[in-house]
Write a protein that holds these residues in place. Sequence first.
Motif, PDB file in Angstrom:
ATOM      1  N   UNK A  11      73.282 -43.246  63.132  1.00 12.18           N
ATOM      2  CA  UNK A  11      72.690 -41.927  62.864  1.00 12.18           C
ATOM      3  C   UNK A  11      72.470 -41.166  64.169  1.00 12.18           C
ATOM      4  N   UNK A  12      73.569 -40.663  64.731  1.00 11.12           N
ATOM      5  CA  UNK A  12      73.525 -39.925  65.983  1.00 11.12           C
ATOM      6  C   UNK A  12      73.436 -38.431  65.778  1.00 11.12           C
ATOM      7  N   UNK A  13      73.973 -37.686  66.735  1.00 10.00           N
ATOM      8  CA  UNK A  13      73.834 -36.225  66.801  1.00 10.00           C
ATOM      9  C   UNK A  13      74.282 -35.528  65.512  1.00 10.00           C
ATOM     10  N   UNK A  14      75.494 -35.788  65.075  1.00 11.86           N
ATOM     11  CA  UNK A  14      76.022 -35.111  63.884  1.00 11.86           C
ATOM     12  C   UNK A  14      75.355 -35.614  62.610  1.00 11.86           C
ATOM     13  N   UNK A  15      75.162 -36.921  62.500  1.00 11.55           N
ATOM     14  CA  UNK A  15      74.564 -37.480  61.294  1.00 11.55           C
ATOM     15  C   UNK A  15      73.119 -37.034  61.118  1.00 11.55           C
ATOM     16  N   UNK A  16      72.400 -36.855  62.229  1.00 13.81           N
ATOM     17  CA  UNK A  16      71.025 -36.362  62.121  1.00 13.81           C
ATOM     18  C   UNK A  16      70.992 -34.938  61.571  1.00 13.81           C
ATOM     19  N   UNK A  17      71.973 -34.129  61.949  1.00 16.10           N
ATOM     20  CA  UNK A  17      72.056 -32.775  61.391  1.00 16.10           C
ATOM     21  C   UNK A  17      72.353 -32.838  59.896  1.00 16.10           C
ATOM     22  N   UNK A  18      73.246 -33.715  59.489  1.00 16.03           N
ATOM     23  CA  UNK A  18      73.581 -33.875  58.079  1.00 16.03           C
ATOM     24  C   UNK A  18      72.332 -34.184  57.259  1.00 16.03           C
ATOM     25  N   UNK A  19      71.519 -35.113  57.743  1.00 18.47           N
ATOM     26  CA  UNK A  19      70.304 -35.469  57.014  1.00 18.47           C
ATOM     27  C   UNK A  19      69.256 -34.365  57.098  1.00 18.47           C
ATOM     28  N   UNK A  20      69.040 -33.854  58.313  1.00 19.66           N
ATOM     29  CA  UNK A  20      67.981 -32.879  58.519  1.00 19.66           C
ATOM     30  C   UNK A  20      68.199 -31.575  57.792  1.00 19.66           C
ATOM     31  N   UNK A  21      69.462 -31.222  57.537  1.00 16.35           N
ATOM     32  CA  UNK A  21      69.775 -29.943  56.898  1.00 16.35           C
ATOM     33  C   UNK A  21      69.971 -30.052  55.388  1.00 16.35           C
ATOM     34  N   UNK A  22      69.930 -31.271  54.856  1.00 17.08           N
ATOM     35  CA  UNK A  22      70.272 -31.448  53.445  1.00 17.08           C
ATOM     36  C   UNK A  22      69.265 -32.325  52.709  1.00 17.08           C
ATOM     37  N   UNK A  23      67.988 -31.956  52.861  1.00 13.39           N
ATOM     38  CA  UNK A  23      66.918 -32.752  52.247  1.00 13.39           C
ATOM     39  C   UNK A  23      67.109 -32.905  50.738  1.00 13.39           C
ATOM     40  N   UNK A  35      64.971 -49.128  69.042  1.00  9.27           N
ATOM     41  CA  UNK A  35      63.750 -48.690  68.360  1.00  9.27           C
ATOM     42  C   UNK A  35      63.178 -47.428  69.008  1.00  9.27           C
ATOM     43  N   UNK A  36      63.553 -47.179  70.271  1.00  9.05           N
ATOM     44  CA  UNK A  36      63.098 -45.981  70.955  1.00  9.05           C
ATOM     45  C   UNK A  36      63.640 -44.703  70.333  1.00  9.05           C
ATOM     46  N   UNK A  37      64.660 -44.815  69.480  1.00  8.57           N
ATOM     47  CA  UNK A  37      65.243 -43.639  68.825  1.00  8.57           C
ATOM     48  C   UNK A  37      64.713 -43.432  67.413  1.00  8.57           C
ATOM     49  N   UNK A  38      63.770 -44.282  67.003  1.00  6.65           N
ATOM     50  CA  UNK A  38      63.251 -44.181  65.639  1.00  6.65           C
ATOM     51  C   UNK A  38      62.627 -42.811  65.369  1.00  6.65           C
ATOM     52  N   UNK A  39      61.863 -42.292  66.336  1.00  3.00           N
ATOM     53  CA  UNK A  39      61.165 -41.030  66.095  1.00  3.00           C
ATOM     54  C   UNK A  39      62.144 -39.883  65.891  1.00  3.00           C
ATOM     55  N   UNK A  40      63.242 -39.874  66.655  1.00  2.76           N
ATOM     56  CA  UNK A  40      64.246 -38.825  66.479  1.00  2.76           C
ATOM     57  C   UNK A  40      64.842 -38.878  65.078  1.00  2.76           C
ATOM     58  N   UNK A  41      65.068 -40.075  64.571  1.00  3.33           N
ATOM     59  CA  UNK A  41      65.597 -40.203  63.211  1.00  3.33           C
ATOM     60  C   UNK A  41      64.565 -39.743  62.182  1.00  3.33           C
ATOM     61  N   UNK A  42      63.326 -40.108  62.403  1.00  2.00           N
ATOM     62  CA  UNK A  42      62.286 -39.662  61.462  1.00  2.00           C
ATOM     63  C   UNK A  42      62.167 -38.149  61.455  1.00  2.00           C
ATOM     64  N   UNK A  43      62.319 -37.512  62.618  1.00  2.00           N
ATOM     65  CA  UNK A  43      62.266 -36.057  62.688  1.00  2.00           C
ATOM     66  C   UNK A  43      63.383 -35.430  61.858  1.00  2.00           C
ATOM     67  N   UNK A  44      64.474 -36.154  61.686  1.00  2.00           N
ATOM     68  CA  UNK A  44      65.592 -35.674  60.867  1.00  2.00           C
ATOM     69  C   UNK A  44      65.491 -36.168  59.425  1.00  2.00           C
ATOM     70  N   UNK A  45      64.315 -36.695  59.049  1.00  2.00           N
ATOM     71  CA  UNK A  45      64.088 -37.214  57.695  1.00  2.00           C
ATOM     72  C   UNK A  45      65.005 -38.382  57.358  1.00  2.00           C
ATOM     73  N   UNK A  46      65.221 -39.233  58.357  1.00  3.21           N
ATOM     74  CA  UNK A  46      66.005 -40.450  58.159  1.00  3.21           C
ATOM     75  C   UNK A  46      65.083 -41.649  58.337  1.00  3.21           C
ATOM     76  N   UNK A  47      65.071 -42.536  57.364  1.00  3.80           N
ATOM     77  CA  UNK A  47      64.328 -43.789  57.521  1.00  3.80           C
ATOM     78  C   UNK A  47      65.106 -44.672  58.480  1.00  3.80           C
TER      79      UNK A  47
END
Length: 301
Positions: A11-23, A35-47
């Motif tokens: 769940x990188x740059x493009x995939x985070x946009x996919x999730x964040x824009x399509x709730x 685990x240091x990237x967990x918060x960025x994923x959560x900000x994109x509404x990704x578990x």
Amino acid sequence: MSGNRIFIFGAGYSAQAFAGQNHDFGRFTGTTRSQGKFEALRQADIEPLIFDGTLTPQIEAALNETTHLLISIAPETAGDPVLRAAHDTIVTRMPALRWIGYLSTVGVYGDHGGAWVDEKAECRPVSERSTLRLKAEQAWQALGHEIGRPVAVLRLSGIYGPGRNAFVNLADGTAKRLIKPDQVFNRIHRDDISGALLHLAEGDLGGIFNITDDLPAPPQDVVTYAATLMNVPPPPETDFATAQLSPMARSFYGENKRVSNAEIKATGYAFRFPDYHAAFDQMWASGDWDKGAARSPMKRS
């Protein structure tokens, strides 16, 4: 929100946009190696979950409910790491699965001397990374055939968007205008990757699709256009032949082609940003061009 369950490997740059824009499309779960990237994923509404090449009980449980599977992890010399870890699970323990998406690269076409290519063009990859991508594409398509599920292979051109663009490079002093006669590249805004993914996933559409813009252009033109919008001088032109470049950077210039996006348009997808002019105009006007970018104060030469 629908009952869809989307699982993203990588769940990188493009995939985070996919999730964040399509709730509204469903609930997203995605993996990272840190685990240091967990918060960025959560900000994109990704578990967020950790994937290190092996499936954890948490990943297995999520895959059991997954309706849409997206792979955005680069293949390795030993093959696709997701297929190595999850092939049997996908075949036998994903009863809800309806669609698989695989993010690849237009690099699989190799060099065509500046000619136009579409999805039917011969693939003759130049670099090892593109050769591995082509093999991974074929492996995922074979799996889709095995289980009777559509597999959409999205061949992406050079990705840009907020935080990753010529504005950022001009601001931090790393922008270059490399001149190689007749060299052109296609590009794709991150939001059009997100939009194309939603379009294909909603329709359960399989096949190979070039996700790329309408305007293959010399790279120096993009930098010049961004500098004009910023009202800063562009960097000096540099001859590609004598430029100091890493082997990877130089290898990109060994592939010259114009990539058609007619196939994805034929399915009904309309690009949000059909060329870099439209995208740069929007990013500069909205001020989101540096969103998420770690950068130093602007350097003016």
